[in-house]
Every structure is written in structure tokens, then in C-alpha cells.
Design an enzyme around this catalytic site. Sequence first.
Site, PDB file in Angstrom:
ATOM      1  N   THR A 128       0.810  -1.205   0.000  1.00 27.67           N
ATOM      2  CA  THR A 128       0.000   0.000   0.000  1.00 27.67           C
ATOM      3  C   THR A 128       0.853   1.270   0.000  1.00 27.67           C
ATOM      4  OG1 THR A 128      -1.456   1.290   1.456  1.00 27.67           O
ATOM      5  CG2 THR A 128      -0.107  -0.353   2.531  1.00 27.67           C
ATOM      6  N   ASP A 129       0.272   2.353  -0.495  1.00 30.08           N
ATOM      7  CA  ASP A 129       0.966   3.652  -0.454  1.00 30.08           C
ATOM      8  C   ASP A 129       1.164   4.132   0.982  1.00 30.08           C
ATOM      9  OD1 ASP A 129      -1.678   4.330   0.137  1.00 30.08           O
ATOM     10  OD2 ASP A 129      -1.907   5.760  -1.510  1.00 30.08           O
ATOM     11  N   GLU A 130       0.405   3.561   1.929  1.00 30.73           N
ATOM     12  CA  GLU A 130       0.489   4.051   3.313  1.00 30.73           C
ATOM     13  C   GLU A 130       1.844   3.781   3.956  1.00 30.73           C
ATOM     14  OE1 GLU A 130      -2.808   3.592   5.853  1.00 30.73           O
ATOM     15  OE2 GLU A 130      -4.269   3.807   4.248  1.00 30.73           O
ATOM     16  N   TYR A 140      -1.535  -0.212  11.177  1.00 29.47           N
ATOM     17  CA  TYR A 140      -1.744  -0.944   9.915  1.00 29.47           C
ATOM     18  C   TYR A 140      -0.575  -0.695   8.959  1.00 29.47           C
ATOM     19  CZ  TYR A 140      -3.213  -1.440   5.048  1.00 29.47           C
ATOM     20  OH  TYR A 140      -3.242  -1.743   3.712  1.00 29.47           O
ATOM     21  N   LYS A 156       2.318  -3.273   7.372  1.00 30.38           N
ATOM     22  CA  LYS A 156       2.518  -3.495   5.933  1.00 30.38           C
ATOM     23  C   LYS A 156       3.968  -3.150   5.549  1.00 30.38           C
ATOM     24  CE  LYS A 156      -0.203  -4.524   3.213  1.00 30.38           C
ATOM     25  NZ  LYS A 156      -0.663  -5.865   2.746  1.00 30.38           N
TER      26      LYS A 156
END
Length: 360
Positions: A142-144, A166, A170
Site C-alpha cells: 500500500t501507499d500508506e 496498519y 505493511k
Amino acid sequence: MNTLLVTGGAGFIGSNFIRFVLRERPGWRIINLDKLTYAGNLENLQDVEDHPGYSFVRGDICDRALVHALLSGEHPATVTHRPNIVVNFAAESHVDRSILDASPFVETNVLGTQVLLEAARTLWLGSGSQDPQPKLFVQVSTDEVYGSIEAGSFTEDSPLQPNSPYAASKAAADLLCRAYHRTYGLPVVVTRSSNNYGPYQFPEKLIPLMVQNALEGKPLPVYGKGENVRDWLYVEDNCRAILMVIESGRPGEVYNIGGGCERRNIEVVELLCEILRAHPRTRHLTPQIQFVQDRPGHDFRYSLDSTKIQRELGWTPATPLEAGLERTVEWYLDHQDWVRRVLTSEYRDYYARVYERGWR
Ligand code: NAD
Ligand code: DAU
């Protein structure tokens, strides 16, 4: 012909991906390994459950014996076709839930990924592995993991600065993927996409939550002032990108997959209200936006530079936000039975904790 072990295939993106691959690559086989958490739902795959190229195994990616049996071909589901590709969608995926309890995020997202990587390493690179078929481990990230950015966009070389539990889990998984590639030479590719939306998304996420609340006459709870920016990607565009990465991605590389549709949250919610007010089935509704307590540690803006996947693989997002949202609203209107079945008492408890009890 490829045989894919898809993990988390009963969730939102995974189920769209399975349907997409069965349609686009007839002859490929897919084994879907899913624990069926609150977010996993076999109804999402009802239309393909009898497809000859598809089978389902209920289980946990943290279960070493099961993962080893599936990848080695000792499991009945893989005895005739051993997977040569792993696509790891399985995760705890909701930021707000990670704020309430980070433990399952560390277990599934970090430990589970390591279990999958280790099984792939042992079976694909271990002594005696003679199978000539090319192998690939695709980590769906993810971009997060990059954290928040005020101006400009993240490239694949930007540092990882995750802010929520989260995102941290990741990022840890991404680093394990990198380590397994660097240390052992495992063929691993990581995709980092922006916010997906579309059919079958669990209604805890912004877009389906707003649509459902509007349909039920409940307020639309926008965090803070609604100024935070996300880059929206229609789920099928992401599925197409992941398929391209499987077929042409370079092992050891990371690919950003951005929707190219950056909007402030309030703009997205207002757009949804407009679509609902213009729709013949919902024009009687009067959706009410309500600004509510902000998410702790709320990342202000995500923005991806997707030049690499465009240049190397020829991928670009095809779905403009307005068209994608219209399609999505239509899907939720047509699938209110599905929504009612996923809105369990567990969901209502979760909803009360975030929206009524101030994240407690
Ligand atoms: P989701 O929550 O809808 O689905 C997750 C699936 O994983 C569910 O079917 C669940 O049952 C399964 N699962 C959870 N723990 C498991 C375990 N221990 N073993 C086996 N299965 C397990 O998630 P999603 O939105 O479809 O996201 C899929 C992947 O894409 C995740 O890895 C997420 O981090 C990533 N991602 C999501 C988005 C997004 O916008 N939704 C964007 C970028 C990346
Ligand atoms: O960016 C990719 C990520 O997108 C994925 O890795 C995650 O799995 C996925 O959940 C998503 O994370 P976000 O936190 O960005 O998505 P969410 O739909 O929860 O929220 C989108 C934005 O809307 C965010 O700024 C918070 C805000 N929001 C969300 C909800 C649920 C609200 O204002 N009100 C809400 O009720």
C-alpha cells in the site's frame, strides 16, 4: 499455464482479482487461501465457485504446515497443480481497526507474510527443487507505507515512514520481502497501490460506508474537516496492474499503482451525495454530512508517482473517479442483501466504538 496461490481472495480486492484473472487468463488455475475473518466472504465469489480453474481452502496464512502443504503440492487442493505464483492479499486492512487493536495486524500482516515467504524459499530455492516453471511471490502492499506527503508524490525509492499500526505492519512485510529477495534471491515483487474502491468493498471503508449511511438515512461521518487527500483507484484497474506485474514485473522491484484521482475526502463525499441525488432510485434522499472526531494520527495526504509501472509495463488507470463512483453506487444499490448480511453485530459494535465512543 500458471497456478496461483491467492491469499485473502475472499476479501474486497482479492475477490475482484480472482474474477478478473479467471476471465482474462482462461487456463490459469487459482487456489484461494482465506481465513474468512469478518472481512472475508465467500459470497463475493459465488459466481465463480464452480469454475474448473478455481478452488477454495479455508485457512490462516500463519499456519506453517498448511502453507507448506499447499505450496509443495501435498495438499489435496494443489496435488495436481503446484502453485508457481503466490499473490498475497491476505491482511487486516482497516486503519481504524488497527488503532483499536494492532495485534491481529502484526500477526497476519507481518508474521503471515513471513510464513508465506519462508515456505516459498524452502520449496522454490531449497536443494532438490527441480521444477523448471518460473516462480514469483507478489506482495500486495500500500501507499500508506510511505507515510504522508504535503506536496509532490512518492516514488518507489521514497523512505518508508508509516504512521498507523496498519501501515507499520505493511511496511514490515515489505521489508521482509526485500530481505528475502536480497538474502536468498527469492523472486519477489511488491505492489503499492493507492485507495481502491468498487464492488464488494466492506462497508467500514469511506466510500461504501457513506453510500450505506445515506441509504439508511444516517449522517455521513467525515473525520476532522474532510481536508485529507486520498488518491482513488478503481479496483479493476488495480487488478489489471497486478496481472501485468505477474506477467512482466521484474523480481526484486517495487511498483507504485496510483489512481491519478486525488481528492479531498469532503469532495468525494459531496460527489457521492450528488450521484445519489441524481439517481432515480435515491433522489428522494437528503444525505447529511457530519464532521466528527478525527482519526488519531490521520495521514494528511497520499500521492503516488506511478511513472515506473507506466513506463515499464504500460499500465495506466482507465477509470475516471466520477464513472467509477457511479458504477460503485449502482452496485451497492443492487446488492443491498449482500450489505445487510455483512453488517453483523460485530460491525455494529465496531461502528459504535469508532463513531460513538471516541475510539474506545
Ligand atoms: P479486505 O480486508 O477486504 O480482505 C482481506 C482478506 O484477507 C479477507 O478475505 C480476510 O478473510 C483475509 N485474511 C485476513 N487475515 C487472514 C489470514 N491470517 N489468513 C488468511 N486470510 C486472511 O482487504 P482488501 O481491501 O481487499 O485488501 C487486500 C490487500 O490489499 C491487503 O493486503 C491490503 O493491505 C492491500 N491494499 C488495500 C488497499 C485498499 O484500498 N483496500 C489499497 C492498497 C493495498
Ligand atoms: O491508501 C491505501 C489504503 O487505503 C489501504 O492500504 C487500506 O487498506 C485502506 O483501508 C485504505 O486506507 P484509508 O484509511 O485511506 O481508507 P478509509 O476508507 O478508511 O479512509 C479514507 C479516508 O476517509 C481517510 O482519510 C479517512 C476518511 N474517513 C474514513 C472513514 C471510514 C472519514 O472521513 N470517515 C470515515 O467514516
